[in-house]
Design a protein around this motif. Structure first.
Motif, PDB file in Angstrom:
ATOM      1  N   ILE A 273      17.470 -10.585 -50.394  1.00 52.05           N
ATOM      2  CA  ILE A 273      16.977 -10.700 -48.894  1.00 52.05           C
ATOM      3  C   ILE A 273      18.373 -11.502 -48.532  1.00 52.05           C
ATOM      4  O   ILE A 273      18.835 -11.009 -47.399  1.00 52.05           O
ATOM      5  N   ASN A 274      18.801 -12.408 -49.181  1.00 52.42           N
ATOM      6  CA  ASN A 274      20.117 -13.241 -48.699  1.00 52.42           C
ATOM      7  C   ASN A 274      21.338 -12.322 -48.416  1.00 52.42           C
ATOM      8  O   ASN A 274      21.957 -12.339 -47.598  1.00 52.42           O
ATOM      9  N   LEU A 275      21.387 -11.465 -49.563  1.00 48.98           N
ATOM     10  CA  LEU A 275      22.248 -10.537 -49.431  1.00 48.98           C
ATOM     11  C   LEU A 275      22.481  -9.479 -48.234  1.00 48.98           C
ATOM     12  O   LEU A 275      23.287  -9.316 -47.676  1.00 48.98           O
ATOM     13  N   LEU A 276      21.166  -8.872 -48.028  1.00 48.08           N
ATOM     14  CA  LEU A 276      20.959  -8.024 -47.125  1.00 48.08           C
ATOM     15  C   LEU A 276      21.198  -8.844 -45.875  1.00 48.08           C
ATOM     16  O   LEU A 276      21.956  -8.034 -44.879  1.00 48.08           O
ATOM     17  N   ARG A 277      20.915  -9.968 -45.563  1.00 46.76           N
ATOM     18  CA  ARG A 277      21.222 -10.717 -44.178  1.00 46.76           C
ATOM     19  C   ARG A 277      22.611 -10.907 -44.022  1.00 46.76           C
ATOM     20  O   ARG A 277      22.913 -11.270 -43.012  1.00 46.76           O
ATOM     21  N   GLY A 278      23.283 -11.088 -45.235  1.00 45.03           N
ATOM     22  CA  GLY A 278      24.619 -11.387 -45.045  1.00 45.03           C
ATOM     23  C   GLY A 278      25.610 -10.220 -44.867  1.00 45.03           C
ATOM     24  O   GLY A 278      26.600 -10.201 -44.487  1.00 45.03           O
ATOM     25  N   GLY A 279      24.937  -8.899 -44.947  1.00 43.65           N
ATOM     26  CA  GLY A 279      25.712  -7.813 -44.508  1.00 43.65           C
ATOM     27  C   GLY A 279      25.892  -7.042 -45.645  1.00 43.65           C
ATOM     28  O   GLY A 279      26.587  -5.792 -45.303  1.00 43.65           O
ATOM     29  N   ALA A 280      25.449  -6.999 -46.753  1.00 42.01           N
ATOM     30  CA  ALA A 280      25.355  -6.081 -47.770  1.00 42.01           C
ATOM     31  C   ALA A 280      24.600  -4.924 -47.513  1.00 42.01           C
ATOM     32  O   ALA A 280      23.673  -5.169 -46.756  1.00 42.01           O
ATOM     33  N   THR A 281      24.805  -3.700 -48.127  1.00 39.78           N
ATOM     34  CA  THR A 281      23.817  -2.640 -48.059  1.00 39.78           C
ATOM     35  C   THR A 281      22.771  -2.787 -49.045  1.00 39.78           C
ATOM     36  O   THR A 281      22.748  -3.407 -49.871  1.00 39.78           O
ATOM     37  N   ALA A 282      22.059  -2.049 -48.950  1.00 39.22           N
ATOM     38  CA  ALA A 282      20.716  -1.978 -49.550  1.00 39.22           C
ATOM     39  C   ALA A 282      21.042  -1.566 -51.044  1.00 39.22           C
ATOM     40  O   ALA A 282      20.802  -2.299 -52.187  1.00 39.22           O
ATOM     41  N   GLU A 283      21.836  -0.633 -51.241  1.00 35.19           N
ATOM     42  CA  GLU A 283      22.408  -0.206 -52.648  1.00 35.19           C
ATOM     43  C   GLU A 283      23.138  -1.423 -53.352  1.00 35.19           C
ATOM     44  O   GLU A 283      22.947  -1.834 -54.615  1.00 35.19           O
ATOM     45  N   ASP A 284      24.105  -2.216 -52.414  1.00 34.18           N
ATOM     46  CA  ASP A 284      24.549  -3.079 -53.170  1.00 34.18           C
ATOM     47  C   ASP A 284      23.925  -4.452 -53.436  1.00 34.18           C
ATOM     48  O   ASP A 284      24.016  -4.962 -54.480  1.00 34.18           O
ATOM     49  N   ALA A 285      22.791  -4.578 -52.810  1.00 30.68           N
ATOM     50  CA  ALA A 285      21.808  -5.622 -52.938  1.00 30.68           C
ATOM     51  C   ALA A 285      21.124  -5.321 -54.239  1.00 30.68           C
ATOM     52  O   ALA A 285      20.906  -6.626 -54.964  1.00 30.68           O
ATOM     53  N   VAL A 286      20.730  -4.268 -54.419  1.00 29.47           N
ATOM     54  CA  VAL A 286      20.078  -3.956 -55.570  1.00 29.47           C
ATOM     55  C   VAL A 286      20.847  -3.855 -56.834  1.00 29.47           C
ATOM     56  O   VAL A 286      20.398  -4.535 -57.876  1.00 29.47           O
ATOM     57  N   GLN A 287      22.087  -3.688 -56.688  1.00 29.31           N
ATOM     58  CA  GLN A 287      22.912  -3.628 -57.816  1.00 29.31           C
ATOM     59  C   GLN A 287      23.566  -4.867 -57.990  1.00 29.31           C
ATOM     60  O   GLN A 287      24.253  -5.040 -59.160  1.00 29.31           O
ATOM     61  N   ALA A 288      23.598  -5.794 -57.204  1.00 30.28           N
ATOM     62  CA  ALA A 288      24.326  -7.031 -57.479  1.00 30.28           C
ATOM     63  C   ALA A 288      23.743  -7.684 -58.729  1.00 30.28           C
ATOM     64  O   ALA A 288      22.518  -7.918 -58.843  1.00 30.28           O
ATOM     65  N   ASP A 289      24.696  -8.305 -59.312  1.00 27.88           N
ATOM     66  CA  ASP A 289      24.338  -9.267 -60.401  1.00 27.88           C
ATOM     67  C   ASP A 289      24.277 -10.760 -59.931  1.00 27.88           C
ATOM     68  O   ASP A 289      25.355 -11.380 -59.712  1.00 27.88           O
ATOM     69  N   LEU A 290      23.077 -11.129 -60.021  1.00 27.56           N
ATOM     70  CA  LEU A 290      22.843 -12.470 -59.310  1.00 27.56           C
ATOM     71  C   LEU A 290      22.581 -13.451 -60.493  1.00 27.56           C
ATOM     72  O   LEU A 290      22.179 -14.850 -60.137  1.00 27.56           O
ATOM     73  N   SER A 291      22.763 -13.226 -61.774  1.00 31.31           N
ATOM     74  CA  SER A 291      22.521 -14.199 -62.597  1.00 31.31           C
ATOM     75  C   SER A 291      23.383 -15.517 -62.847  1.00 31.31           C
ATOM     76  O   SER A 291      23.108 -16.572 -63.303  1.00 31.31           O
ATOM     77  N   GLY A 292      24.690 -15.265 -62.119  1.00 35.00           N
ATOM     78  CA  GLY A 292      25.565 -16.421 -62.313  1.00 35.00           C
ATOM     79  C   GLY A 292      25.595 -17.297 -60.825  1.00 35.00           C
ATOM     80  O   GLY A 292      26.489 -18.249 -61.152  1.00 35.00           O
ATOM     81  N   ILE A 293      24.731 -17.133 -60.206  1.00 36.09           N
ATOM     82  CA  ILE A 293      24.893 -17.885 -58.628  1.00 36.09           C
ATOM     83  C   ILE A 293      23.994 -19.367 -58.924  1.00 36.09           C
ATOM     84  O   ILE A 293      23.073 -19.247 -59.485  1.00 36.09           O
ATOM     85  N   GLU A 294      24.905 -20.345 -58.693  1.00 39.62           N
ATOM     86  CA  GLU A 294      24.255 -21.527 -58.758  1.00 39.62           C
ATOM     87  C   GLU A 294      23.975 -21.918 -57.431  1.00 39.62           C
ATOM     88  O   GLU A 294      25.005 -21.967 -56.444  1.00 39.62           O
ATOM     89  N   ARG A 295      22.772 -22.525 -57.060  1.00 40.54           N
ATOM     90  CA  ARG A 295      22.341 -22.959 -55.699  1.00 40.54           C
ATOM     91  C   ARG A 295      22.897 -24.531 -55.795  1.00 40.54           C
ATOM     92  O   ARG A 295      22.514 -25.161 -56.767  1.00 40.54           O
ATOM     93  N   GLN A 296      23.090 -24.998 -54.380  1.00 41.34           N
ATOM     94  CA  GLN A 296      23.025 -26.409 -54.228  1.00 41.34           C
ATOM     95  C   GLN A 296      21.712 -27.175 -54.643  1.00 41.34           C
ATOM     96  O   GLN A 296      20.785 -26.560 -54.420  1.00 41.34           O
ATOM     97  N   GLN A 297      21.733 -28.238 -55.402  1.00 42.45           N
ATOM     98  CA  GLN A 297      20.654 -29.042 -55.591  1.00 42.45           C
ATOM     99  C   GLN A 297      19.985 -29.634 -54.674  1.00 42.45           C
ATOM    100  O   GLN A 297      20.767 -30.070 -53.588  1.00 42.45           O
ATOM    101  N   PRO A 298      18.667 -29.612 -54.456  1.00 40.75           N
ATOM    102  CA  PRO A 298      17.867 -29.963 -53.528  1.00 40.75           C
ATOM    103  C   PRO A 298      18.242 -31.492 -53.174  1.00 40.75           C
ATOM    104  O   PRO A 298      18.300 -32.274 -54.175  1.00 40.75           O
ATOM    105  N   GLY A 299      18.282 -32.066 -51.967  1.00 39.05           N
ATOM    106  CA  GLY A 299      18.532 -33.732 -51.724  1.00 39.05           C
ATOM    107  C   GLY A 299      19.985 -33.973 -51.622  1.00 39.05           C
ATOM    108  O   GLY A 299      20.217 -35.087 -51.538  1.00 39.05           O
ATOM    109  N   ALA A 300      21.017 -33.128 -51.894  1.00 37.43           N
ATOM    110  CA  ALA A 300      22.145 -33.427 -52.005  1.00 37.43           C
ATOM    111  C   ALA A 300      22.737 -33.273 -50.387  1.00 37.43           C
ATOM    112  O   ALA A 300      22.903 -31.893 -50.200  1.00 37.43           O
ATOM    113  N   MET A 301      22.874 -34.280 -49.704  1.00 39.94           N
ATOM    114  CA  MET A 301      23.044 -34.183 -48.338  1.00 39.94           C
ATOM    115  C   MET A 301      24.162 -35.109 -47.902  1.00 39.94           C
ATOM    116  O   MET A 301      24.439 -35.856 -48.666  1.00 39.94           O
ATOM    117  N   GLY A 302      24.883 -34.766 -46.934  1.00 37.74           N
ATOM    118  CA  GLY A 302      26.162 -35.512 -46.523  1.00 37.74           C
ATOM    119  C   GLY A 302      27.266 -34.691 -46.426  1.00 37.74           C
ATOM    120  O   GLY A 302      27.098 -33.375 -46.441  1.00 37.74           O
TER     121      GLY A 302
END
Length: 97
Positions: free
Chosen positions: A31-60
């Motif tokens: 969903i985030n990839l599609l909202r970012g402008g990727a096509t539906a085929e690109d979003a399905v084929q994307a390898d998302l295993s290496g994506i690291e997200r910011q830890q909750p509570g890290a503000m500033g």
């Protein structure tokens, strides 16, 4: 595009209901990839295993920047010897500026 997003949202909610959080994470990332402008085929084929997200509570300031990780085997350079700071190679003291 709106139909695909709604289908993924429903699929994500169904995965959460049966406690399949890995599938819910994949749907969320697509969903985030599609909202970012990727096509539906690109979003399905994307390898998302290496994506690291910011830890909750890290503000500033600067928390949205990526953390740099050194390559394997990298060691920081040695720190200079404080006893030789400000001395020339002949042993004379350099004037401080």
């Amino acid at each position: 595009m709106a139909d695909i997003l709604e289908t993924l949202r429903i699929k994500m909610q169904a995965a959460v209901d049966v406690l399949d959080f890995e599938e819910a994470r994949r749907c969320r990332d697509q969903i985030n990839l599609l909202r970012g402008g990727a096509t539906a085929e690109d979003a399905v084929q994307a390898d998302l295993s290496g994506i690291e997200r910011q830890q909750p509570g890290a503000m500033g300031l600067g928390t949205s920047q990526q953390r740099m990780t050194p390559p394997p085997g990298w060691k920081p350079p040695p720190k200079p010897d404080p006893m030789t700071k400000g001395r020339s190679s002949r042993g004379a003291v350099k004037p401080e500026r």
